[in-house]
Design an enzyme around this catalytic site. Structure first.
Site, mmCIF file in Angstrom:
data_model
loop_
_atom_site.group_PDB
_atom_site.id
_atom_site.type_symbol
_atom_site.label_atom_id
_atom_site.label_comp_id
_atom_site.label_asym_id
_atom_site.label_seq_id
_atom_site.Cartn_x
_atom_site.Cartn_y
_atom_site.Cartn_z
ATOM 1 N N SER A 157 0.860 -1.185 0.000
ATOM 2 C CA SER A 157 0.000 0.000 0.000
ATOM 3 C C SER A 157 0.891 1.228 0.000
ATOM 4 C CB SER A 157 -0.868 -0.025 1.261
ATOM 5 O OG SER A 157 -1.517 1.210 1.428
ATOM 6 N N LEU A 193 -7.788 3.632 1.974
ATOM 7 C CA LEU A 193 -8.753 2.538 1.889
ATOM 8 C C LEU A 193 -8.066 1.220 2.219
ATOM 9 C CD1 LEU A 193 -11.576 1.427 0.882
ATOM 10 C CD2 LEU A 193 -10.481 1.166 -1.343
ATOM 11 N N GLU A 194 -6.873 1.066 1.639
ATOM 12 C CA GLU A 194 -6.104 -0.154 1.857
ATOM 13 C C GLU A 194 -5.730 -0.310 3.333
ATOM 14 O OE1 GLU A 194 -4.006 -0.006 -2.535
ATOM 15 O OE2 GLU A 194 -2.990 0.820 -0.805
ATOM 16 N N LEU A 195 -5.320 0.800 3.911
ATOM 17 C CA LEU A 195 -4.898 0.753 5.315
ATOM 18 C C LEU A 195 -6.071 0.377 6.221
ATOM 19 C CD1 LEU A 195 -2.778 1.262 7.502
ATOM 20 C CD2 LEU A 195 -3.423 3.669 7.460
#
Ligand SMILES: *[C@@H]1O[C@H](CO)[C@@H](O)[C@H](O)[C@H]1NC(C)=O
Ligand SMILES: *[C@@H]1O[C@H](CO)[C@@H](O)[C@H](O)[C@H]1NC(C)=O
Ligand SMILES: *[C@@H]1O[C@H](CO)[C@@H](O)[C@H](O)[C@H]1NC(C)=O
Ligand SMILES: *[C@@H]1O[C@H](CO)[C@@H](O)[C@H](O)[C@H]1NC(C)=O
Ligand SMILES: *[C@@H]1O[C@H](CO)[C@@H](O)[C@H](O)[C@H]1NC(C)=O
Ligand SMILES: *[C@@H]1O[C@H](CO)[C@@H](O)[C@H](O)[C@H]1NC(C)=O
Ligand SMILES: *[C@@H]1O[C@H](CO)[C@@H](O)[C@H](O)[C@H]1NC(C)=O
Ligand SMILES: *[C@@H]1O[C@H](CO)[C@@H](O)[C@H](O)[C@H]1NC(C)=O
Ligand SMILES: *[C@@H]1O[C@H](CO)[C@@H](O)[C@H](O)[C@H]1NC(C)=O
Length: 584
Positions: free
Chosen positions: A414, A485-487
């Site tokens: 990410s 969003l990924e986190l």
């Protein structure tokens, strides 16, 4: 007139020249015959020729037709001149071999010569006379050294004012005053003036001092003084005189020395006062006396302390030192000998080699030192190599966590979609993690299928990954909706299912207040691996080791590659050609 004077002058010159040209045995100046006298006091000087230099006395010489003449050179003058004996009051007069000054004055200071001669024989000698002024507020002058007399403690003794006879007529009774350190002796304990003498009824050490007698008399209605001074010194009574007493070495004391060290023995001897006695003390080493010592390692040193309670008695210490002593020398015979007129004392020092403790101490010190050294080494090695040690352990004993967990990717990366970070992820991170360590990376922009729904696909990918690697940088927060969003997804998955772990890599430092809630939360529970720019680029560096430890344990067998991967990096020397094959 002038010519007449000149003639007389020339005549005088020739006469004096004739006189001086005649051979006269000059015995020079006898400074031992120095006479010191006080200004204003009568004094007599005697021609020393008849005392020490000739067999004749003045009477025999005189009757043999020899005449005695006097000359002098005044202080600071360089011309010898006859003595003027025709001064008023006969201040200076000649009497046989004696020259009288009644009184002497400061100007009389000088060198006096007496010459004995007939027509064929001549002999002369010079000697000094020094006239001193008494010190202010003192009965004496400090420049005049007093004669020393020694009295035994406890004795009765008499001090007699010397050199007074002949100064005044026999029927004159002079006044005599005695002084101790210029204080009139009057009602003193144990000391009583009696005319020209001072009686000591019991000599004590504290009676030591300068005793001065001043004899006053009158002659031709003139007052004269004669001043004489003694220094009274006390010494121990002969009752205590004995042979030397040796304190060390003795039979009870053993000296122990290390081979190679310094031998140091003291010979301490008490010498009581013995009249007219020598005091000898010396070391003998194997029969060799101090005079025969040639070895430069060997030194003797003598020191003396006077006994304050017994005047004249002393303790003499003679120290023998030998540097770098050999085992043979420790077996030598060290004997100290002391003697005076009353006896001899001689004793051998008991010398032994010192053994045991020192070797043990050295060994103990060595052991301790070695242990300490090892501990320090271990601590240093642990601190420097702990990363390598963990990696080594994982590579050999770790269980492969990839087997059967149903996941497709090892690492989901990410990052901020930004040229710099993209390069870091796609080139640097990917290069090492995929090619060197053999991990399977999921990079959204590379691995996602075009046209899919981003959110769903992201979540899907994250679920299929074992680690979420977050590349932190200021852009991550500013430009990264996708990244955030990924986190979030990663954190939720980690919290709910616990089968993904987040790895934080700080690519560039980020200010605390810029951090989003999720990042703060992640940072508070996870440690951050910091990228240090150029320094971290080398694949064997600390950054990569730390990162490797945070990544899953993966055994070579579980990879889908045909070639077996090396989980242990090359720098640990377990590498094979394989890793190279992959990179090329
Ligand atoms: C001088 O010496 C002679 C003989 O040597 C002796 O008889 C005489 O007494 C001496 N005179 C003095 C003053 O000593
Ligand atoms: C001593 O000598 C000096 C010159 O040398 C002279 O001026 C002085 O008057 C003399 N003193 C006496 C007391 O004769
Ligand atoms: C006496 O003579 C000696 C040398 O012969 C000289 O050193 C000394 O100063 C003289 N003393 C006096 C008082 O002039
Ligand atoms: C001078 O004195 C010496 C020594 O006393 C003596 O030998 C000699 O004869 C004397 N000479 C004369 C001329 O008297
Ligand atoms: C005794 O006299 C000498 C010489 O004048 C001096 O140096 C010394 O200090 C005197 N001693 C005492 C105890 O006054
Ligand atoms: C002699 O000595 C006494 C002190 O003892 C002193 O008072 C006196 O003035 C002296 N006299 C002379 C002539 O120096
Ligand atoms: C010391 O001995 C000398 C002779 O050797 C003697 O004249 C002197 O009186 C002695 N001194 C004492 C204090 O006994
Ligand atoms: C040591 O030396 C002294 C004198 O040098 C001698 O009297 C003594 O007997 C010696 N002792 C031994 C044990 O040889
Ligand atoms: C001798 O010993 C004394 C004191 O014990 C010391 O002050 C002195 O320096 C020593 N001298 C030498 C030459 O070692």
């Amino acid at each position: 007139m002038k010519i007449g004077f000149l003639v007389i002058y020339l005549l005088l010159l020739t006469i004096t020249r004739d006189c001086t040209c005649e051979r006269c045995d000059d015995w020079g100046e006898d400074t031992r015959k120095l006479t010191q006298a006080y200004d204003g006091e009568p004094v007599r000087i005697r021609c020393p020729l008849f005392e020490d230099y000739l067999k004749h006395n003045y009477s025999t010489a005189h009757s043999a037709g020899l005449t005695l003449m006097w000359y002098w050179i005044g202080k600071g003058k360089d011309l010898e001149e006859p003595i003027n004996i025709r001064l008023p009051d006969n201040r200076i007069s000649k009497d046989k071999d004696i020259l009288w000054f009644r009184p002497v004055i400061l100007n009389d200071t000088g060198n006096y010569t007496c010459m004995l001669r007939n027509t064929t024989f001549c002999l002369k000698i010079a000697f000094p006379l020094e006239v001193l002024k008494k010190d202010p507020n003192s009965c004496v002058s400090n420049d005049k050294t007093p004669e020393v007399v020694t009295f035994q403690l406890g004795d009765t003794a008499t001090l007699t004012c010397p050199d007074t006879k002949g100064y005044y007529a026999a029927d004159v009774t002079p006044t005599v005053n005695w002084y101790r350190n210029c204080l009139l002796v009057d009602q003193f304990v144990d000391r009583h003036p009696q005319g020209l003498s001072l009686q000591f009824s019991n000599v004590l050490q504290r009676y030591e001092g300068n005793y001065t007698c001043i004899v006053s008399y009158e002659e031709n209605a003139r007052a004269y003084n004669l001043t004489r001074t003694f220094y009274v010194k006390t010494i121990a009574s002969h009752f205590y005189a004995r042979a030397p007493v040796m304190i060390t070495p003795n039979d009870k004391q053993t000296f122990e020395f290390l081979v190679g060290g310094e031998l140091n023995i003291e010979c301490k001897v008490y010498f009581s006062y013995v009249n007219n006695s020598f005091t000898d003390i010396g070391w003998t080493v194997n029969g060799k006396t101090e005079g025969d010592f040639t070895d430069p390692r060997l030194h003797v040193n003598e020191s003396v302390t006077m006994d304050p309670t017994s005047p004249g008695a002393k303790t003499v210490t003679k120290e023998l030192r030998i540097r770098k002593i050999t085992p043979d020398e420790l077996k030598h015979n060290y004997t100290c000998t002391a003697r005076n007129t009353l006896g001899v004392v001689s004793r051998q020092a008991l010398v032994r080699e010192k053994v045991g403790t020192p070797r043990y101490i050295t060994e103990l010190a060595c052991g301790l030192g070695a242990t300490l050294f090892l501990v320090v080494c271990f601590v240093v090695v642990y601190h420097v190599y702990w990363l390598e040690m963990v990696l080594f352990y994982r590579a050999h004993f770790g269980t492969d966590e990839t087997i059967g967990d149903g996941k497709e990717y090892d690492i989901y990366v990410s990052y901020a979609r930004n040229a710099e970070e993209e390069e870091f992820v796609l080139v640097t991170l990917r290069g090492v993690l995929e090619n060197e360590f053999g991990y399977k990376l999921c990079i959204f922009d590379r691995d996602s299928l075009p046209g899919g729904i981003v959110t769903d696909e992201t979540l899907n990918f994250i679920k299929k990954s074992r680690r979420l690697l977050v590349v932190i940088s200021p852009s991550y927060v500013h430009q990264g909706t996708q990244a955030l969003l990924e986190l979030k997804a990663g954190l939720e998955t980690m919290a709910s299912q616990g089968n993904i772990r987040i790895v934080l890599v700080q690519y560039k430092p980020i200010k605390n207040r810029e951090k989003v809630k999720e990042l703060k939360l992640a940072q508070s529970v996870l440690s951050v691996i910091k990228w240090k720019g150029e320094k971290s680029k080398y694949p064997g560096g600390r950054f990569w080791k730390q990162l490797h430890i945070a990544l899953p344990v993966k055994k070579p067998s579980s990879t889908k590659n045909s070639c077996s991967f090396q989980m242990v990096p090359q720098y640990l020397e377990f590498g094979t050609e394989c890793s190279k094959n992959i990179t090329t």
